[in-house]
Write a protein that holds these residues in place. Structure first.
Motif, short mmCIF file in Angstrom:
data_model
loop_
_atom_site.label_atom_id
_atom_site.label_comp_id
_atom_site.label_asym_id
_atom_site.label_seq_id
_atom_site.Cartn_x
_atom_site.Cartn_y
_atom_site.Cartn_z
N VAL A 69 11.36 15.75 -6.24
CA VAL A 69 12.66 16.08 -6.82
C VAL A 69 13.50 16.97 -5.91
O VAL A 69 14.72 17.03 -6.03
N LYS A 70 12.85 17.65 -4.96
CA LYS A 70 13.57 18.51 -4.02
C LYS A 70 13.96 17.77 -2.75
O LYS A 70 14.53 18.36 -1.84
N GLY A 71 13.60 16.47 -2.68
CA GLY A 71 13.95 15.69 -1.51
C GLY A 71 12.94 15.75 -0.39
O GLY A 71 13.15 15.18 0.68
N LYS A 72 11.82 16.43 -0.63
CA LYS A 72 10.80 16.53 0.41
C LYS A 72 9.99 15.24 0.49
O LYS A 72 9.62 14.66 -0.52
N LEU A 73 9.74 14.79 1.71
CA LEU A 73 8.95 13.58 1.93
C LEU A 73 7.50 13.83 1.50
O LEU A 73 6.84 14.74 2.00
N SER A 114 13.76 12.44 9.65
CA SER A 114 14.96 11.84 9.08
C SER A 114 15.03 12.12 7.59
O SER A 114 14.02 12.14 6.90
N GLU A 115 16.25 12.37 7.10
CA GLU A 115 16.45 12.59 5.67
C GLU A 115 16.97 11.33 4.98
O GLU A 115 17.29 11.35 3.79
N LEU A 132 0.83 -1.20 0.00
CA LEU A 132 0.00 0.00 0.00
C LEU A 132 0.86 1.25 0.00
O LEU A 132 2.05 1.21 0.34
N VAL A 133 0.24 2.35 -0.40
CA VAL A 133 0.90 3.66 -0.42
C VAL A 133 0.08 4.59 0.46
O VAL A 133 -1.16 4.59 0.41
N SER A 134 0.78 5.37 1.29
CA SER A 134 0.10 6.31 2.17
C SER A 134 0.70 7.70 2.01
O SER A 134 1.76 7.87 1.40
N ASP A 135 0.02 8.70 2.58
CA ASP A 135 0.62 10.02 2.65
C ASP A 135 1.61 10.02 3.81
O ASP A 135 1.85 8.99 4.46
N THR A 136 2.18 11.16 4.12
CA THR A 136 3.22 11.22 5.15
C THR A 136 2.67 10.96 6.55
O THR A 136 3.42 10.61 7.46
#
Length: 207
Positions: free
Chosen positions: A180-184, A148-149, A95-99
């Protein structure tokens, strides 16, 4: 493209054609009159005729762009369907979820594991399917992923609580989705019943 937009485009084209016909009639009438104002009227009508032709060209381009958009949407729906079909063939719950852990999509195996139809899984918080005594630990672990990054895959062991069924121990694999900017922007999850698989967790939630 919606049927309403198509209908509006057709109505615009019909009105434009009607305008051109009226302009043509006016131009013909003005061209045969002997009144002094006819030269001015002819000039005005010529300007209107030019404007109507410009609109006609714009309408044709709009129809072309609209058709291209329809074709792109059709291809996207076909790709999405193939993607969904592929996911439904995966034997593990995926499954896929939001943050925040709200489910955005889930395959058939997830519906079976959680004992809830696929269509009812969408927009449900994943924490609803975690055993009550482990929900706080689950939320803490989820919050750590936000801060965490790292892009590494995390593996947890915890109790899953299906709808109207007994809880069971599950191996959960979670991976971040970043723009593309690395944002979760979301999370990918895979859930497996540990009674059915041999699994050694890299990270376990404390009970």
């Amino acid at each position: 493209m919606s049927p309403e937009l198509i209908m509006n485009l057709n109505m615009f084209a019909q009105k434009l054609q009607s305008l051109q016909e009226r302009l043509a009639n006016l131009y013909e009438d003005a061209n045969t009159t002997v009144q002094p104002e006819s030269d001015l009227l002819l000039a005005v009508l010529k300007e209107l005729d030019t404007a109507s032709k410009t609109l006609e060209i714009a309408t044709e381009k709009l129809f072309e762009q609209t058709q291209k958009l329809v074709n792109v949407q059709t291809r996207l729906r076909e790709v999405y369907k193939r993607y969904q079909d592929l996911l439904n063939f995966i034997p593990n719950a995926y499954l896929v979820s939001d943050t925040q852990g709200k489910i955005l999509s889930a395959n058939y195996a997830t519906a079976t594991l959680f004992n809830l139809q696929q269509r009812f899984l969408v927009n449900k918080p994943l924490v609803c399917f975690i055993a009550v005594e482990e929900r706080q630990a689950f939320r803490c672990q989820l919050n750590q992923m936000h801060s965490s990054e790292c892009d590494y895959v995390q593996k947890w062991i915890l109790q899953i609580q299906p709808r109207d069924c007994e809880p069971f121990e599950a191996a959960i694999t979670v991976a971040p989705i970043r723009d593309v900017k690395g944002k979760l922007t979301g999370l990918r999850w895979m859930v497996r019943d540990t009674d059915r698989v041999s699994y050694q967790p890299l990270l376990s939630l404390e009970r």
